[in-house]
Write an enzyme that holds these catalytic residues in place. Structure first.
Site, short mmCIF file in Angstrom:
data_model
loop_
_atom_site.label_atom_id
_atom_site.label_comp_id
_atom_site.label_asym_id
_atom_site.label_seq_id
_atom_site.Cartn_x
_atom_site.Cartn_y
_atom_site.Cartn_z
N THR A 149 -6.68 -1.49 9.71
CA THR A 149 -6.53 -0.53 10.81
C THR A 149 -6.20 -1.19 12.15
O THR A 149 -7.01 -1.92 12.71
CB THR A 149 -7.76 0.38 11.00
OG1 THR A 149 -8.21 0.85 9.72
CG2 THR A 149 -7.39 1.58 11.87
N ARG B 206 0.85 -1.20 0.00
CA ARG B 206 0.00 0.00 0.00
C ARG B 206 0.88 1.24 0.00
O ARG B 206 1.82 1.34 0.80
CB ARG B 206 -0.89 -0.01 1.23
CG ARG B 206 -1.63 1.30 1.51
CD ARG B 206 -2.52 1.15 2.73
NE ARG B 206 -3.12 2.40 3.18
CZ ARG B 206 -2.76 3.08 4.26
NH1 ARG B 206 -1.75 2.63 5.03
NH2 ARG B 206 -3.37 4.20 4.59
N LYS C 96 -13.25 2.49 0.64
CA LYS C 96 -12.93 2.39 2.07
C LYS C 96 -14.20 2.71 2.87
O LYS C 96 -14.73 3.82 2.80
CB LYS C 96 -11.80 3.36 2.43
CG LYS C 96 -10.48 3.03 1.74
CD LYS C 96 -9.45 4.12 1.93
CE LYS C 96 -9.01 4.27 3.36
NZ LYS C 96 -7.94 5.29 3.51
N ARG D 166 -9.68 17.58 9.69
CA ARG D 166 -8.79 17.54 10.84
C ARG D 166 -8.53 18.96 11.36
O ARG D 166 -8.81 19.94 10.67
CB ARG D 166 -7.47 16.86 10.47
CG ARG D 166 -6.70 17.56 9.38
CD ARG D 166 -5.48 16.77 8.93
NE ARG D 166 -5.88 15.53 8.26
CZ ARG D 166 -5.01 14.68 7.72
NH1 ARG D 166 -3.72 14.91 7.81
NH2 ARG D 166 -5.43 13.59 7.11
#
Length: 482
Positions: free
Chosen positions: A278, A33, A220, A74
């Site tokens: 994750t 990845r 995702k 964020r």
């Protein structure tokens, strides 16, 4: 014992040393990845090229997955790098504040539309839920909050709204530029962050095709809205990734295990590939061995039927990248020995839309009930071995193809192994013999074993698989007529 579940490892500074990369490949990584949230385009291009060269040197195929950054939901940065928020304190998220001017009273936000998406009474979770804020009011660019759960908060931590509902688009201008780079490097897959609907997935696919890329698209699943629209997103994708960090924050950690099982089941039923990701072995960023809880986590995903398990910081920045892959390899093999992972599934209501799909499903059903040792699927696009891999079996499926892109694509399919194989004759008996000889050369079968071969009457035709042949090794020279 060959491992059926595939391992994805994230590349980063910890794997840039050629020796470390060789160790990663030797440990059994199937797909790498490239996280486009970090690093330059040139760094990613060089990593992709290097891993393909090193894999070739080891006689392996390793797929490349480009993970797009998606919207930056964020906070910005603090003057001191981090602050401590006390329970009950007032704290402001300010879309107008300069990026570097955060204090223990307020901080800027990268996602400037956040004040439009939240209301009094909403709960915001920062840093994967480590800090919890309750929204008291929204005034222009300022979101006035009360700290419910305090603690340390540092630069650039993520923001989630409990229950979902943020309107940020899945693809940003940066993602559009990154998709062009993914096409240039011939990435085997691109992963779309934060899709809310099938349209987000289709947009990424259209952009990739327009740029000349032929890779698959990974959705995702990390938003609450994605669970609501799960079936349509799965249908639009080639692969779904259970991105448990943001997803767990939005829906609540108590809901996550059941949702993970549901996503795996839906993906397999709809003939799509599924990745579980994750913090699967987060402790191995610092430790050479996983915790028992991590062992159970990986094993349960394998038993549930995930195609692949993914490592992130464990290999990108961790101290023991190769050991993390080796530990995951060991755990996957242990879980695959359990009966529940190899028992054939019953799909009484299954209907086929294509002849090659019918051949694929018939072949794996036959193999599960006849004591077949291996399946050789002669394939152009990889569709036949994909369909086979959707039904649980302990029987290895070898994807025999002349196309390097197809060999890389199948590296993520559970129980499927790529083999370089070119059909150079129209003599079906000769093709059968060469396929069996290739499996024998690899030690996959021996005299007396039963093998199933699937192929098409016309070589080089996409979707042309229309025949299944059952052959006993040692008799294939005379038994493979036609």
């Amino acid at each position: 014992m060959m491992r059926r579940t595939k391992i994805i490892a994230t590349l980063g500074p910890a794997t840039d040393d050629p020796k470390a990369l060789d160790e990663l490949i030797q440990a059994g990584v199937d797909v790498v990845r490239l996280n486009f949230s970090h690093g330059s385009h040139q760094e990613h291009i060089e990593r992709a090229q290097t891993v393909r060269n090193r894999a070739r040197a080891h006689g392996r195929q390793v797929g490349v997955l480009v993970d797009l950054q998606g919207p930056k939901i964020r906070i910005d940065r603090f003057k001191s790098g981090k602050v401590i928020l006390e329970d009950g304190a007032r704290f402001v998220l300010d879309a107008a504040l300069s990026k570097e001017d955060g204090t223990n009273e307020r901080v800027g936000i990268a996602y400037k539309q956040l004040p439009e998406d939240v209301n009094r009474g909403d709960t915001l979770l920062l840093d994967d839920g480590a800090v919890v804020l309750w929204v008291e009011d929204v005034n222009g660019t300022e979101i006035e909050c009360r700290v419910v759960v305090g603690g340390e908060l540092s630069n650039n931590k993520g923001i989630n709204r409990q229950g979902g509902g943020l309107s940020a688009k899945a693809l940003t201008d940066k993602d559009r530029a990154d998709i062009k780079v993914a096409a240039e490097m011939r990435a085997d897959y691109i992963a779309v962050s934060f899709p809310r609907s099938a349209a987000d997935v289709q947009e990424a696919r259209d952009l990739l095709r327009a740029a000349g890329g032929h890779g698959g698209v990974v959705a995702k699943i990390e938003r609450a809205e994605a669970i609501t629209n799960l079936e349509e997103i799965v249908q639009a994708s080639d692969v779904v990734m259970i991105a448990r960090g943001d997803l767990g924050v939005e829906i609540g950690d108590a809901e996550l295990p059941a949702v993970q099982k549901r996503i795996i089941q839906v993906a397999r039923t709809m003939d799509r590939v599924v990745i579980t990701a994750t913090q699967m072995m987060q402790s191995m960023v610092e430790s050479p061995i996983p915790t028992r809880a991590e062992v159970f986590d990986v094993a349960n995903a394998v038993i549930d039927g995930t195609d692949a398990v993914m490592l992130s910081a464990e290999t990108a920045t961790g101290k023991y990248p190769a050991k993390a892959v080796a530990a995951m390899d060991r755990i996957c093999k242990g879980a695959e020995r359990q009966r529940s992972t190899t028992a054939p599934e019953r799909r009484a209501l299954m209907r086929f839309s294509r002849a090659d799909e019918a051949i694929a499903k018939a072949a794996i059903y036959t193999a599960n009930h006849l004591g077949v040792k291996a399946i050789a699927a002669l394939t152009e696009s990889g569709a036949t071995p994909l369909w086979m891999s959707r039904i649980s079996s302990g029987i290895p499926i070898y994807a025999l193809t002349r196309h390097v892109e197809t060999r890389r694509k199948v590296t993520i399919y559970r129980g499927v192994y790529p083999v370089s194989f070119d059909v150079t004759t129209t003599d079906h008996a000769e093709v059968n013999r060469e396929a069996i000889d290739e499996l024998m050369r690899r030690g996959a079968v021996r005299d007396g074993d039963l093998v199933i071969i699937t192929k098409g009457d016309l070589a080089g035709v996409l979707g042309g698989t229309n025949a299944m042949k059952i052959i006993r090794v040692g008799e294939h020279d005379r038994a493979s007529q036609g």
